[in-house]
Design a protein around this motif. Structure first.
Motif, PDB file in Angstrom:
ATOM      1  N   VAL A   1      68.929  48.788  -1.263  1.00  0.00           N
ATOM      2  CA  VAL A   1      69.722  49.896  -0.758  1.00  0.00           C
ATOM      3  C   VAL A   1      69.702  49.904   0.759  1.00  0.00           C
ATOM      4  CG1 VAL A   1      69.309  51.279  -2.811  1.00  0.00           C
ATOM      5  CG2 VAL A   1      67.796  51.526  -0.861  1.00  0.00           C
ATOM      6  N   GLN A   2      70.689  50.564   1.321  1.00  0.00           N
ATOM      7  CA  GLN A   2      70.816  50.589   2.768  1.00  0.00           C
ATOM      8  C   GLN A   2      71.470  51.898   3.175  1.00  0.00           C
ATOM      9  OE1 GLN A   2      73.233  47.073   2.346  1.00  0.00           O
ATOM     10  NE2 GLN A   2      75.015  48.113   3.104  1.00  0.00           N
ATOM     11  N   GLU A   3      71.246  52.302   4.429  1.00  0.00           N
ATOM     12  CA  GLU A   3      71.974  53.449   4.956  1.00  0.00           C
ATOM     13  C   GLU A   3      73.445  53.073   4.954  1.00  0.00           C
ATOM     14  OE1 GLU A   3      67.964  54.084   5.539  1.00  0.00           O
ATOM     15  OE2 GLU A   3      69.101  52.337   6.160  1.00  0.00           O
ATOM     16  N   ALA A   4      74.329  54.010   4.616  1.00  0.00           N
ATOM     17  CA  ALA A   4      75.667  53.554   4.257  1.00  0.00           C
ATOM     18  C   ALA A   4      76.768  54.519   4.660  1.00  0.00           C
ATOM     19  CB  ALA A   4      75.729  53.314   2.739  1.00  0.00           C
ATOM     20  N   ILE A   5      77.970  53.958   4.786  1.00  0.00           N
ATOM     21  CA  ILE A   5      79.194  54.736   4.895  1.00  0.00           C
ATOM     22  C   ILE A   5      79.580  55.159   3.483  1.00  0.00           C
ATOM     23  CG2 ILE A   5      81.635  54.663   5.527  1.00  0.00           C
ATOM     24  CD1 ILE A   5      80.883  52.505   7.605  1.00  0.00           C
ATOM     25  N   ILE A   6      79.717  56.444   3.243  1.00  0.00           N
ATOM     26  CA  ILE A   6      80.018  56.937   1.905  1.00  0.00           C
ATOM     27  C   ILE A   6      81.511  57.225   1.751  1.00  0.00           C
ATOM     28  CG2 ILE A   6      79.416  58.644   0.149  1.00  0.00           C
ATOM     29  CD1 ILE A   6      77.143  56.729   1.125  1.00  0.00           C
ATOM     30  N   ASN A   7      82.112  57.875   2.746  1.00  0.00           N
ATOM     31  CA  ASN A   7      83.551  58.131   2.747  1.00  0.00           C
ATOM     32  C   ASN A   7      84.139  57.576   4.039  1.00  0.00           C
ATOM     33  OD1 ASN A   7      83.932  59.881   0.297  1.00  0.00           O
ATOM     34  ND2 ASN A   7      82.401  61.095   1.371  1.00  0.00           N
TER      35      ASN A   7
ATOM     36  N   ASP B   1      73.729  51.354  17.915  1.00  0.00           N
ATOM     37  CA  ASP B   1      72.362  51.471  18.451  1.00  0.00           C
ATOM     38  C   ASP B   1      72.168  52.675  19.366  1.00  0.00           C
ATOM     39  OD1 ASP B   1      72.187  49.043  17.169  1.00  0.00           O
ATOM     40  OD2 ASP B   1      72.131  47.844  19.002  1.00  0.00           O
ATOM     41  N   LYS B   2      73.149  53.560  19.455  1.00  0.00           N
ATOM     42  CA  LYS B   2      73.057  54.728  20.324  1.00  0.00           C
ATOM     43  C   LYS B   2      73.045  56.005  19.485  1.00  0.00           C
ATOM     44  CE  LYS B   2      73.012  52.330  24.108  1.00  0.00           C
ATOM     45  NZ  LYS B   2      71.792  52.257  24.944  1.00  0.00           N
TER      46      LYS B   2
ATOM     47  N   GLY C   1      70.873  60.382  14.480  1.00  0.00           N
ATOM     48  CA  GLY C   1      70.084  59.156  14.497  1.00  0.00           C
ATOM     49  C   GLY C   1      70.755  58.063  15.294  1.00  0.00           C
ATOM     50  N   TYR C   2      70.345  56.825  15.020  1.00  0.00           N
ATOM     51  CA  TYR C   2      70.780  55.684  15.816  1.00  0.00           C
ATOM     52  C   TYR C   2      71.358  54.598  14.908  1.00  0.00           C
ATOM     53  CZ  TYR C   2      68.144  58.016  19.480  1.00  0.00           C
ATOM     54  OH  TYR C   2      67.685  58.939  20.393  1.00  0.00           O
ATOM     55  N   PRO C   3      72.590  54.766  14.449  1.00  0.00           N
ATOM     56  CA  PRO C   3      73.189  53.782  13.537  1.00  0.00           C
ATOM     57  C   PRO C   3      73.333  52.408  14.178  1.00  0.00           C
ATOM     58  CG  PRO C   3      74.814  55.387  14.281  1.00  0.00           C
ATOM     59  CD  PRO C   3      73.499  55.893  14.725  1.00  0.00           C
ATOM     60  N   ALA C   4      72.906  51.380  13.453  1.00  0.00           N
ATOM     61  CA  ALA C   4      72.987  49.994  13.913  1.00  0.00           C
ATOM     62  C   ALA C   4      74.047  49.248  13.115  1.00  0.00           C
ATOM     63  CB  ALA C   4      71.633  49.311  13.752  1.00  0.00           C
ATOM     64  N   ARG C   5      74.655  48.252  13.731  1.00  0.00           N
ATOM     65  CA  ARG C   5      75.671  47.462  13.046  1.00  0.00           C
ATOM     66  C   ARG C   5      75.078  46.858  11.768  1.00  0.00           C
ATOM     67  NH1 ARG C   5      80.261  44.992  15.060  1.00  0.00           N
ATOM     68  NH2 ARG C   5      79.512  45.285  17.212  1.00  0.00           N
TER      69      ARG C   5
ATOM     70  N   LEU D   1      74.209  54.304   9.091  1.00  0.00           N
ATOM     71  CA  LEU D   1      73.992  52.858   9.046  1.00  0.00           C
ATOM     72  C   LEU D   1      72.487  52.608   9.162  1.00  0.00           C
ATOM     73  CD1 LEU D   1      76.893  51.578  11.348  1.00  0.00           C
ATOM     74  CD2 LEU D   1      76.781  51.445   8.860  1.00  0.00           C
ATOM     75  N   GLY D   2      72.095  51.330   9.215  1.00  0.00           N
ATOM     76  CA  GLY D   2      70.688  50.967   9.131  1.00  0.00           C
ATOM     77  C   GLY D   2      69.748  51.681  10.076  1.00  0.00           C
TER      78      GLY D   2
END
Length: 626
Positions: free
Chosen positions: A63-69, A255-256, A232-236, A281-282
């Motif tokens: 599993v991963q942090e994710a785009i849901i919509n 990353d920001k 948080g700090y979403p990463a690609r 994201l991650g």
């Protein structure tokens, strides 16, 4: 605060429909339709998704942090601890953010990016947030990148130069803002075990107490459809299947610090987790999920499934873990981990009254608890003031050798239709007051060595019942030294542990009912340690229904002999074998029911050991003969 999760609330609102048509009328949404615009993903069965998480019916490593919509869940840039309320396309988000901007800007400064020095490949690993003045809450899988358990404490890992990693938290790292607000992480107070929650607690080092930021507060409620935000700090994420949407949503900048909004879609009935739909994201690992109206923390974000749902640990769990670690100053113990200061729970005979134990009428045919040979019968431990030799617990039973002070055999019923995922708390092992102390061995065997208290009946196997509490009680009932055997710490790895997980997952997935028998194999070549005979091998027998009237059985053995020559430092591989049930009977002195022997998948190859027994080596689960 409840907003607009259900599509009916939106479709009947002419004003919002007009705005949607104005903003998105020329766009096509072949996969989601208009519900994606408002963020209501009707195609996702959140209850089923939650049940999968609760029963661990999918690999949490996947599993991963994710785009849901892909539409309707905006992500806002953060600059100077603030954001632009006009950034979202839809006015109803603008209205919500405008009303609550003042409160949200108060919590933004207390959320930071966890950064590393000395790591060979990682500059930063996730998000953390300030709690109770001096502590940072984040995920277990974030902390494991730079810290590990060493005995009763946690230490920073070291690189190839033997230099300890240095960890910081930077409360800035904002888009186009070069300033930093960084503080050292002085201690890793706690990392939950793999069987626990995805949570860790760090301790920050302040340069000056006057510079402390306000801590986030935990919410005392949790409900579906609440409007939330996560920071948080979403990463690609290179694993995404919707890379174009990822680039569009985040303007190809990662990353920001970001603020994302959404709703709670599902709450586990037992409040063990909840599912939300904020865009993440991650790098969002460890982000707080806050009530957009009160800014109190609903939970700790830890994982997600793209286009399905993101998962979070509720505030009530965060509070419980935090108090157990910081307030009481003790550490959670992972399954099988040695700890000489393990708490001993005192249990009375009255406490154990009414335990029914193993049910031999559980399957299509009677599957009795194994008997013993005449020679072995002499060493059976008897209950005080009784001739009975079987110790009954919740959903399982044990027979003990008073000579060896260890179990000879155990048997447990597992009902996959009623099984529940029970998270492990702090281990509280007990002696059984129904037999003499001299007929069982306690913590004195496990101090200061590489032996684990190896559950014979695993704590998860009897964890079933008509209610969560009954399942929890049965799980906790496995922490008796009578259900324990000295197993080297390397034993419960790879195929053997995987076999146990495989058996349980198949039982739960298919709604099966099975019986699992377990025990050691004692032999004349066994070593003695602290006056206790240490078995070189262990056996396992699984019996399941076959059709409407039959049963079938499979048996397995595993040796730990390779490790017993040096219980202070050992290395090497081990092998797991499927064997005929009759071989287990021959080696243990136990006597299995004829129905079980006749239903053995390997019955046709049951030669005696001296005539060349055929064993089926198990390297993959597909190798099992059924």
């Amino acid at each position: 605060m409840k907003a607009f999760n259900l599509s009916q609330r939106i479709i009947n609102n002419d004003k919002i429909l007009a705005e949607m048509e104005n903003k998105f009328g020329n766009m096509e949404f072949p996969q989601f339709g208009h519900t994606a615009i408002i963020g209501d993903n009707d195609d996702v069965d959140f209850k089923k998704l939650g049940e999968q998480l609760n029963s661990r019916n999918f690999d949490l490593n996947d599993v991963q942090e994710a785009i849901i919509n892909v539409i309707g869940r905006p992500v806002l840039e953060i600059r100077n601890d603030s954001f632009d309320v006009n950034e979202p396309e839809l006015d109803f988000w603008k209205d919500i953010l405008k009303r609550n901007k003042k409160g949200l800007t108060k919590v933004i400064p207390s959320i930071g990016r966890i950064e590393l020095e000395g790591h060979p490949s990682l500059d930063w690993v996730g998000t953390g947030w300030l709690y109770q003045d001096d502590y940072i809450i984040t995920n277990r899988h974030v902390a494991q990148e730079f810290a590990k358990r060493l005995g009763e404490k946690f230490v920073f890992k070291r690189n190839f130069l033997n230099e300890a990693y240095t960890c910081y938290i930077d409360f800035k790292e904002e888009l186009n803002i070069p300033t930093s607000r960084s503080y050292a992480i002085g201690k890793v107070l706690h990392i939950e075990p793999e069987s626990g929650y995805d949570m860790a607690i760090l301790q920050i080092v302040w340069d000056d107490n006057n510079k402390k930021f306000p801590s986030l507060e935990l919410a005392n409620k949790l409900a579906m459809d609440e409007t939330i935000a996560t920071i948080g700090y979403p990463a690609r994420d290179s694993r995404t299947k919707i890379s174009e949407d990822q680039i569009r949503i985040f303007s190809d900048v990662f990353d920001k610090k970001r603020l994302a909004v959404g709703e709670i879609d599902y709450v586990d009935p037992d409040k063990q987790f909840f599912i939300h739909d904020c865009t993440t994201l991650g790098g969002n690992s460890g982000s707080p999920i806050v009530d957009i109206e009160t800014q109190k923390v609903y939970g700790l974000h830890f994982a997600g499934r793209e286009l399905q749902g993101n998962f979070a640990i509720p505030a009530i769990i965060i509070d419980r873990v935090f108090k157990s670690i910081v307030t009481k100053k003790h550490f959670a113990i992972s399954e099988g981990e040695s700890n000489s200061s393990m708490e001993l729970e005192k249990i009375s005979q009255e406490d154990l009254r009414g335990r029914k134990g193993f049910d031999e009428d559980f399957l299509n045919k009677k599957t009795p608890f194994p008997g013993v040979s005449k020679e072995l019968e002499k060493e059976l431990a008897q209950l005080k003031n009784s001739k009975h030799t079987k110790l009954d617990y919740l959903n399982y039973s044990v027979v003990m050798s008073k000579k060896k002070r260890l179990a000879l055999a155990t048997a447990v019923n597992i009902d996959g239709t009623l099984w529940r995922h029970i998270t492990r708390g702090r281990d509280k092992w007990s002696n059984d007051p129904r037999i003499k102390p001299s007929e069982q061995v306690g913590n004195e065997l496990y101090k200061y060595n590489n032996f684990d208290r190896g559950h014979l009946v695993r704590r998860m196997d009897p964890a079933w019942g008509t209610s969560y509490q009954k399942a929890k009680d049965a799980s906790e009932d496995t922490f008796f030294y009578t259900n324990c055997a000295p197993q080297h710490k390397n034993l419960n790895q790879k195929i053997w542990l995987g076999l146990e997980e495989y058996i349980l997952s198949k039982t739960v997935d298919n709604g099966m009912k099975i019986c699992v028998y377990n025990g050691p194999i004692f032999s004349d070549t066994d070593m003695f340690y602290r006056d206790i005979q240490i078995p070189e091998s262990f056996w396992k027998l699984v019996v399941a229904n076959k059709g409407n009237n039959g049963i079938y059985s499979t048996a397995y053995i595993l040796s730990q002999k390779k490790w017993l020559d040096d219980i202070e430092f050992v290395f090497g591989q081990y092998e797991t074998y499927q064997v005929p049930v009759a071989f287990v009977q021959e080696q243990t002195g136990l006597v299995f029911d004829k129905e079980i022997l006749d239903s053995d998948a390997m019955a046709s190859i049951t030669e005696s050991l001296h005539m060349g027994l055929r064993m089926n080596q198990i390297n993959e689960f597909e190798h099992i003969v059924v």
